[in-house]
Design a protein around this motif. Structure first.
Motif, short mmCIF file in Angstrom:
data_model
loop_
_atom_site.label_atom_id
_atom_site.label_comp_id
_atom_site.label_asym_id
_atom_site.label_seq_id
_atom_site.Cartn_x
_atom_site.Cartn_y
_atom_site.Cartn_z
N CYS A 73 -6.23 0.95 -7.54
CA CYS A 73 -5.05 1.35 -8.30
C CYS A 73 -5.25 2.78 -8.78
CB CYS A 73 -4.84 0.42 -9.49
SG CYS A 73 -3.45 0.93 -10.54
N CYS A 120 0.84 -1.19 0.00
CA CYS A 120 0.00 0.00 0.00
C CYS A 120 0.88 1.25 0.00
CB CYS A 120 -0.92 0.00 1.22
SG CYS A 120 -1.99 1.45 1.32
N ALA A 121 0.60 2.16 -0.92
CA ALA A 121 1.39 3.39 -1.05
C ALA A 121 1.14 4.35 0.11
CB ALA A 121 1.08 4.08 -2.37
N ARG A 122 0.06 4.13 0.86
CA ARG A 122 -0.27 5.03 1.97
C ARG A 122 0.23 4.51 3.31
NH1 ARG A 122 -2.35 9.69 2.87
NH2 ARG A 122 -3.66 10.06 4.67
N GLU A 127 -0.82 8.31 -10.76
CA GLU A 127 -0.54 9.70 -10.41
C GLU A 127 0.82 10.08 -10.99
OE1 GLU A 127 -0.89 10.16 -6.18
OE2 GLU A 127 -2.80 9.10 -6.15
N ASP A 151 -5.02 13.76 -5.90
CA ASP A 151 -3.81 12.97 -5.74
C ASP A 151 -3.66 12.58 -4.27
OD1 ASP A 151 -3.10 13.08 -8.38
OD2 ASP A 151 -1.61 14.66 -8.12
N SER A 152 -3.04 11.45 -4.02
CA SER A 152 -2.91 10.96 -2.65
C SER A 152 -2.14 11.91 -1.75
CB SER A 152 -2.23 9.57 -2.65
OG SER A 152 -0.97 9.64 -3.26
N VAL A 156 2.70 7.25 -12.61
CA VAL A 156 3.15 6.14 -11.76
C VAL A 156 1.95 5.45 -11.14
CG1 VAL A 156 4.51 5.53 -9.72
CG2 VAL A 156 5.29 7.36 -11.23
N ARG A 157 1.89 4.11 -11.26
CA ARG A 157 0.82 3.35 -10.62
C ARG A 157 1.08 3.23 -9.14
NH1 ARG A 157 -0.81 -1.90 -14.24
NH2 ARG A 157 -1.38 -0.71 -16.08
N GLN A 158 0.04 3.54 -8.35
CA GLN A 158 0.11 3.37 -6.91
C GLN A 158 -1.07 2.52 -6.49
OE1 GLN A 158 0.25 7.25 -5.13
NE2 GLN A 158 2.41 7.49 -5.60
N TYR A 159 -0.86 1.63 -5.54
CA TYR A 159 -1.91 0.74 -5.06
C TYR A 159 -2.21 1.09 -3.61
CZ TYR A 159 -1.05 -1.90 -9.28
OH TYR A 159 -0.94 -2.27 -10.59
N PHE A 160 -3.51 1.06 -3.26
CA PHE A 160 -3.95 1.37 -1.91
C PHE A 160 -4.78 0.23 -1.37
CE2 PHE A 160 -3.32 5.34 -4.17
CZ PHE A 160 -2.44 5.99 -3.33
#
Length: 68
Positions: free
Chosen positions: A37, A21-23, A40, A64-65, A43-47
């Motif tokens: 997914c 998880c990117a967070r 941003e 954006d996150s 770039v792919r980020q998964y949460f």
């Protein structure tokens, strides 16, 4: 067909990259998690499910996150 590891779709066996998880940094359990997914800045980020649920309004608002 989509490959998480960025490998080719030529039928060769490619081990998928492990997701984190990117967070919150929670590692994914199992080969196909039901995570969110987000792309941003290219770039792919998964949460994880928990972070996705806690920030649903921001995700739906396409923030954006970094703004969460």
């Amino acid at each position: 067909m989509t490959s998480l590891s960025g490998g080719s779709d030529d039928g060769s066996a490619v081990e998928p990259a492990s997701l984190v998880c990117a967070r919150c940094g929670t590692p994914a359990e199992g080969p196909q998690p039901t995570w969110t997914c987000s792309v941003e800045n290219g770039v792919r980020q998964y949460f994880c499910d928990t972070c996705s649920r806690e920030n649903l309004r921001a995700i739906e608002g396409r923030l954006d996150s970094a703004w969460w």
